[in-house]
Design a protein around this motif. Sequence first.
Motif, PDB file in Angstrom:
ATOM      1  N   PHE A  88       0.817  -1.215   0.000  1.00 31.87           N
ATOM      2  CA  PHE A  88       0.000   0.000   0.000  1.00 31.87           C
ATOM      3  C   PHE A  88       0.853   1.268   0.000  1.00 31.87           C
ATOM      4  O   PHE A  88       0.318   2.376  -0.111  1.00 31.87           O
ATOM      5  N   ALA A  89       2.169   1.107   0.125  1.00 31.46           N
ATOM      6  CA  ALA A  89       3.051   2.274   0.237  1.00 31.46           C
ATOM      7  C   ALA A  89       2.920   3.240  -0.946  1.00 31.46           C
ATOM      8  O   ALA A  89       2.905   4.467  -0.746  1.00 31.46           O
ATOM      9  N   PRO A  90       2.806   2.735  -2.187  1.00 31.57           N
ATOM     10  CA  PRO A  90       2.688   3.691  -3.308  1.00 31.57           C
ATOM     11  C   PRO A  90       1.438   4.570  -3.244  1.00 31.57           C
ATOM     12  O   PRO A  90       1.351   5.570  -3.977  1.00 31.57           O
ATOM     13  N   LEU A  91       0.492   4.228  -2.395  1.00 29.92           N
ATOM     14  CA  LEU A  91      -0.737   5.012  -2.321  1.00 29.92           C
ATOM     15  C   LEU A  91      -0.525   6.385  -1.679  1.00 29.92           C
ATOM     16  O   LEU A  91      -1.434   7.219  -1.705  1.00 29.92           O
ATOM     17  N   TRP A  92       0.656   6.616  -1.101  1.00 31.52           N
ATOM     18  CA  TRP A  92       0.871   7.919  -0.468  1.00 31.52           C
ATOM     19  C   TRP A  92       0.793   9.051  -1.499  1.00 31.52           C
ATOM     20  O   TRP A  92       0.344  10.157  -1.185  1.00 31.52           O
ATOM     21  N   LYS A  93       1.208   8.752  -2.728  1.00 26.94           N
ATOM     22  CA  LYS A  93       1.112   9.774  -3.770  1.00 26.94           C
ATOM     23  C   LYS A  93      -0.356  10.119  -4.060  1.00 26.94           C
ATOM     24  O   LYS A  93      -0.721  11.290  -4.213  1.00 26.94           O
ATOM     25  N   ILE A  94      -1.179   9.076  -4.139  1.00 26.88           N
ATOM     26  CA  ILE A  94      -2.609   9.304  -4.367  1.00 26.88           C
ATOM     27  C   ILE A  94      -3.212  10.076  -3.206  1.00 26.88           C
ATOM     28  O   ILE A  94      -4.046  10.974  -3.397  1.00 26.88           O
ATOM     29  N   ALA A  95      -2.781   9.756  -1.977  1.00 26.20           N
ATOM     30  CA  ALA A  95      -3.299  10.456  -0.799  1.00 26.20           C
ATOM     31  C   ALA A  95      -2.956  11.942  -0.847  1.00 26.20           C
ATOM     32  O   ALA A  95      -3.800  12.806  -0.565  1.00 26.20           O
ATOM     33  N   VAL A  96      -1.733  12.256  -1.224  1.00 25.73           N
ATOM     34  CA  VAL A  96      -1.308  13.658  -1.289  1.00 25.73           C
ATOM     35  C   VAL A  96      -2.079  14.399  -2.375  1.00 25.73           C
ATOM     36  O   VAL A  96      -2.580  15.520  -2.166  1.00 25.73           O
ATOM     37  N   ILE A  97      -2.178  13.788  -3.551  1.00 23.98           N
ATOM     38  CA  ILE A  97      -2.914  14.428  -4.647  1.00 23.98           C
ATOM     39  C   ILE A  97      -4.378  14.635  -4.262  1.00 23.98           C
ATOM     40  O   ILE A  97      -4.976  15.681  -4.547  1.00 23.98           O
ATOM     41  N   SER A  98      -4.971  13.638  -3.591  1.00 25.00           N
ATOM     42  CA  SER A  98      -6.378  13.730  -3.192  1.00 25.00           C
ATOM     43  C   SER A  98      -6.603  14.880  -2.217  1.00 25.00           C
ATOM     44  O   SER A  98      -7.569  15.654  -2.355  1.00 25.00           O
ATOM     45  N   MET A  99      -5.712  15.008  -1.235  1.00 27.01           N
ATOM     46  CA  MET A  99      -5.861  16.110  -0.275  1.00 27.01           C
ATOM     47  C   MET A  99      -5.691  17.462  -0.959  1.00 27.01           C
ATOM     48  O   MET A  99      -6.413  18.415  -0.658  1.00 27.01           O
ATOM     49  N   ALA A 100      -4.749  17.522  -1.906  1.00 33.36           N
ATOM     50  CA  ALA A 100      -4.547  18.781  -2.629  1.00 33.36           C
ATOM     51  C   ALA A 100      -5.787  19.148  -3.440  1.00 33.36           C
ATOM     52  O   ALA A 100      -6.226  20.308  -3.453  1.00 33.36           O
ATOM     53  N   LEU A 101      -6.396  18.167  -4.104  1.00 31.24           N
ATOM     54  CA  LEU A 101      -7.601  18.432  -4.876  1.00 31.24           C
ATOM     55  C   LEU A 101      -8.759  18.855  -3.973  1.00 31.24           C
ATOM     56  O   LEU A 101      -9.541  19.754  -4.319  1.00 31.24           O
TER      57      LEU A 101
END
Length: 657
Positions: free
Chosen positions: A422-435
């Motif tokens: 699940f580690a690669p999901l941190w990028k998705i988490a950051v992008i999601s919070m930014a959006l």
Amino acid sequence: MIAELGHFALVLALVIAFLQASLPLYGVYKANLSLQGLARSAAFLQAACLLLSFAGLTYAFLVNDFSIDYVARQSNTLLPDYYKVSAVWGGHEGSLLLWVLVLALWGSAVALFSRSLPREMVARVLSIMGMVSVALIAFILVTSNPFNRILPDFPIDGADLNPLLQDPGLIIHPPMLYMGYVGFTVPFAFAMAGLLGGRLDSAWARWSRPWTVAAWCFLTLGIALGSWWAYYELGWGGWWFWDPVENASFMPWLAGTALIHSLAVSEKRGVFKAWTVMLAIIAFALSLLGTFLVRSGVLTSVHAFASDPARGMFVLAILTVVIGASLLTFALRASHLNSESRYQAVSRESFLLINNLLLITATTVVLLGTLFPLIADAFKLGKISVGAPYFNALFVPLSLVLMFFIALGPLSNWKRHRLADFAPLWKIAVISMALGIVLPLFIFGYNTLKVGISLSLAAWVSLAMVRDIYLKAATAKQGLWAGLARLSRSYYGMQVAHLGLVITVVGVALTATYSIERDIRLGAGDSVEVGPYHFDWQGVRDYQGPNFNATQAEINVLQAGELVAVLRPEKRLYVVQNRSMTEAAIDASLFRDIYVAMGEPLDNNQWAVRVYYKPFVRWLWLGAIFMAVGGAIAMTDRRYRLAKKTSDAFVHGVTTK
């Protein structure tokens, strides 16, 4: 004469339902194939009788037969024919007749599309559905007969249909809702049949799943149609009020959503068997509970049909017997429902279990909020009102937590999954919070915590979905497009349904936060600014409808000096019942609604007017459409087609891994 024929057909349907409920089960007990085979014929014959009965009642409405008490109370000679048809189910008696007709149609569908299933299984399923039919048809004949005549002193004209129900939405909404509501009888019957037969394996789950999804799709559309009707017809601009009757349909939807996911795990991995059966019972029980709430008179709602406690007690007795017997059967057989495999704490099974627990917790929150005022009143604790603050404080956080886990389920593996994956999901988490932070600021100029969290989670689910589709398709040796074509319809259906949930969440968050409402006085030469729009009052005119007199206003809507829309809200007086109704005028688009409703006339030739600017409100119902379409796509998956191997798997207890 036609009414008597309809009444006779209803009585005959009760006799056939009793035979359907008893003889096939006896045939299973005695291993008599002929008696077992009667189940299908009885299901078809019962449906035919109920169709004839329903047609007889419809004919009575169309010919204005006011010697029938129900027709006299629900119709009028001035009522347009299309509303006369919808008036058939516009009251208590007719809605119950529609209920049992829909149940019979579901039974016929099971009989028609179950040719490859073992005869014993079909006999048990249709017998259980026959038992439910017996109870409800008896209820109609004893307490709610729609064919009762009032001779010789019957009225010359009828009392007319409730003006609230004289709307195109109410022609479609109740049948669609009932198709979902009643449809949960089918997975309940399969669960009970599996318990009685002592076998609940992956083949049972595979065959039950499309029926459950079908009922869920109908219920999704039915709830959305009801929300849409309340939005434009009641004139208050709201789309959900946490009304007890709204909750009565929402609770089975939540339980049915959990059941669909639990069936997926039971089919794939042979686990959650007891939990799946319990969810089937809960979904059906909540459907019956909704029937009790709507028809008992214990609550007040614009959606409620009856206020007769005797009828409510009859339904409560049915609910007690059916659910009590189901739970007793479950208790006696639960020890045989052992899991066929094991899974670790981090796995797809675990994430689906978490989602199920969140859904059932949310169902419990709604159930307690709906029933607590009734319980408090019964125990003389005073009149207690449970409104939107309670539901929003408890249900909304649960929904947001559910959104977080929805993204993780499809990305995880069955049986075991490494947290490191699940580690690669941190990028998705950051992008999601930014959006979630930037998009509201860009569109509306300000943000709130609720909107930021909701949009971040919506982006989280959407981006995780895209990533999952890409990863699964990229493994194909023939290339990405070949990989996309290889993915199953069940998988695509799941993702489309999840996308629908995302769309609905975005719509709820944005329209609840950024809507603008103004209550104003408007008359000749008046205008008002609401949001980015300018509203100019042009005047009013009177006209006469088929059974109402109306005053219609004309309002020009401008943006930056350009004409955007001409809205014509109305105030109607229905002459038979002397009831006043508001007909809102709406200019709709994908990203916003402009909504105007007329209030009461004031002095100086002015009117009270309510004006709304509602951004993204259409996304609420668009999301529901996506969810239903996703379910329909999943139902077309090739492994749900009725093949002989499914029957063989059921008979021999083959578990599909």
